[in-house]
Design an enzyme around this catalytic site. Structure first.
Site, PDB file in Angstrom:
ATOM      1  N   ASP A  62       0.824  -1.217   0.000  1.00  0.00           N
ATOM      2  CA  ASP A  62       0.000   0.000   0.000  1.00  0.00           C
ATOM      3  C   ASP A  62       0.857   1.265   0.000  1.00  0.00           C
ATOM      4  O   ASP A  62       1.375   1.667   1.037  1.00  0.00           O
ATOM      5  CB  ASP A  62      -0.921  -0.018   1.223  1.00  0.00           C
ATOM      6  CG  ASP A  62      -1.913   1.143   1.212  1.00  0.00           C
ATOM      7  OD1 ASP A  62      -2.048   1.805   0.163  1.00  0.00           O
ATOM      8  OD2 ASP A  62      -2.545   1.395   2.252  1.00  0.00           O
ATOM      9  N   ASP A 264      -2.017   4.965  -5.859  1.00  0.00           N
ATOM     10  CA  ASP A 264      -2.266   4.225  -4.626  1.00  0.00           C
ATOM     11  C   ASP A 264      -2.343   2.726  -4.923  1.00  0.00           C
ATOM     12  O   ASP A 264      -3.365   2.231  -5.391  1.00  0.00           O
ATOM     13  CB  ASP A 264      -3.574   4.727  -3.998  1.00  0.00           C
ATOM     14  CG  ASP A 264      -3.909   4.032  -2.687  1.00  0.00           C
ATOM     15  OD1 ASP A 264      -3.093   3.189  -2.227  1.00  0.00           O
ATOM     16  OD2 ASP A 264      -4.963   4.321  -2.116  1.00  0.00           O
TER      17      ASP A 264
END
Length: 406
Positions: A62, A264
């Site tokens: 992440d 992201d």
């Protein structure tokens, strides 16, 4: 408050050991194999070996958040069923409230630091998809595969004893926790830089066929063909952002005002706010031939079926035109988004749009997710404050990558 007291029963509150000293050698590069895919798994994840003796854990990669955390038996109040036995923290590994990383974590989360005990650093994080993790900061060894050796730096991460992920924790989770690779100082990458292990550079290459690779350090970064854009200050938080881009469809502007985007890897799909999303949907529908019919599919909101069940995006690639984003602050740098970077073929044999309405998902910003980053190496260079991408196959093994640089 009760949760913090619960934790104290199992973990006698002792000061954390001092952090490992920086290695004397020059910063190196660590490379890892990735697993997972956009569909049907919905995550790309890495195996991290943590602890002493080291045990394997699957962590969701992440770049959109800073804190790495593991579901943790401290004891666990609310945990998902996870692939490996829950991480059990050693008794002397707690990070005290006064530690600079505790302060940095809370300031990055925009929360006031409240520690029920000065000997531990409590945290609570909520993510944009409504998932959350609550726990305390601890410190343990991570085994990192470098080219010529394995090193085991001592790094700070979250021991999460109360998670809300998926459908109220009832579903089997694909991962044991999350690998936070954002820009904050609590990010593993920032800690590795601080200890002199690697430079503050990371890259990932997500394969359309599943898997791929992840690396920390700058030795693997290609010296040519990379499109570089200066990192912009994201107005939406501490995200990696190349700034504002103009959205084009089939090489023509969609007439939407330049849109700020963030990269992201923790987001499976790409999200555009209402106006650009509607513009993309209208342009796509207008360009499709009669051979594709719109259908409903439980997997995604907007789907089409062909004359027969589709096996891959390449069955319909010629039906769909490419999108692109051109970034003014990168000397007109362009990110091409061909159909395979925005479509998914579901198990029902339909082609579905993997760009979703961010406004409907309560997002106020535009997210470039895994689907759009597939089959290109994406590089986040915090040393030079720039983001780069270069198209290429992502199916190489981490070992072959490590052996390919001097």
């Amino acid at each position: 408050m009760a949760a913090a007291l619960l934790l104290a029963v199992l973990l006698p509150l002792v000061a954390t050991p001092s952090r490992a000293a920086a290695p004397a050698s020059a910063p190196s590069t660590a490379a890892f194999q990735l697993h997972g895919d956009v569909y049907p798994t919905g995550h790309y994840y890495v195996t991290m070996n943590i602890g002493n003796p080291a045990k394997p854990y699957f962590l969701d990669v992440d770049t959109g958040s800073d804190l790495t955390w593991l579901q943790c038996d401290a004891p666990c109040q609310s945990c998902n069923k996870v692939p490996h036995p829950l991480y059990r923290p050693a008794q002397n590994r707690l990070i005290p409230c006064a530690d600079s990383l505790c302060t940095a974590l809370h300031s990055g989360l925009g929360s006031n630091k409240k520690c029920p005990s000065p000997k531990q650093c409590d945290y609570q994080i909520k993510y944009t998809d409504s998932a959350s993790s609550q726990g305390v900061l601890i410190n343990d060894n991570f085994s990192l595969p470098l080219k010529s050796s394995n090193i085991r730096p001592s790094l700070t991460f979250g021991c999460g004893y109360d998670q809300q992920v998926g459908k109220n924790g009832a579903v089997q989770a694909v991962t044991d926790g999350l690998l936070g690779l954002g820009r904050g100082s609590v990010s593993l990458l920032s800690q590795l830089k601080q200890q002199g292990v690697t430079k503050n550079v990371l890259g990932h290459c997500l394969s359309t066929n599943g898997g791929g690779f992840l690396f920390f350090g700058d030795n693997i970064v290609p010296t040519s063909r990379v499109t570089w854009v200066p990192m912009a200050r994201s107005t939406s938080g501490n995200y990696y952002s190349p700034g504002s881009g103009t959205l084009n469809f089939d090489k023509r502007s969609l007439g939407v005002k330049p849109m700020e985007v963030v990269f992201d890897s923790g987001s499976t799909y790409t999200y555009f706010t209402a106006q650009p999303y509607q513009a993309v949907v209208s342009a796509l529908k207008a360009g499709l031939s009669k051979s594709l019919k719109q259908v409903s599919d439980p997997e995604l909101p907007l789907c089409w079926k062909g004359q027969k069940a589709l096996k891959s995006v390449f069955d319909v690639k010629k039906e769909f035109k490419s999108l692109s984003l051109s970034f003014a602050n990168g000397k007109n740098a362009v990110m091409e988004i061909p159909p395979e970077n925005y479509l998914v073929v579901t198990k029902n044999g339909n082609a579905c749009l993997g760009i979703l309405d961010g406004t409907a998902a309560k997002l106020s910003f535009n997210v470039i997710g895994d689907i759009t980053m597939q089959d290109q190496m994406v590089i986040y260079d915090n040393e030079k404050a720039q983001i780069g991408w270069v198209r290429g196959p992502c199916s190489r093994s981490a070992k072959s990558i490590l052996s390919s640089f001097p």
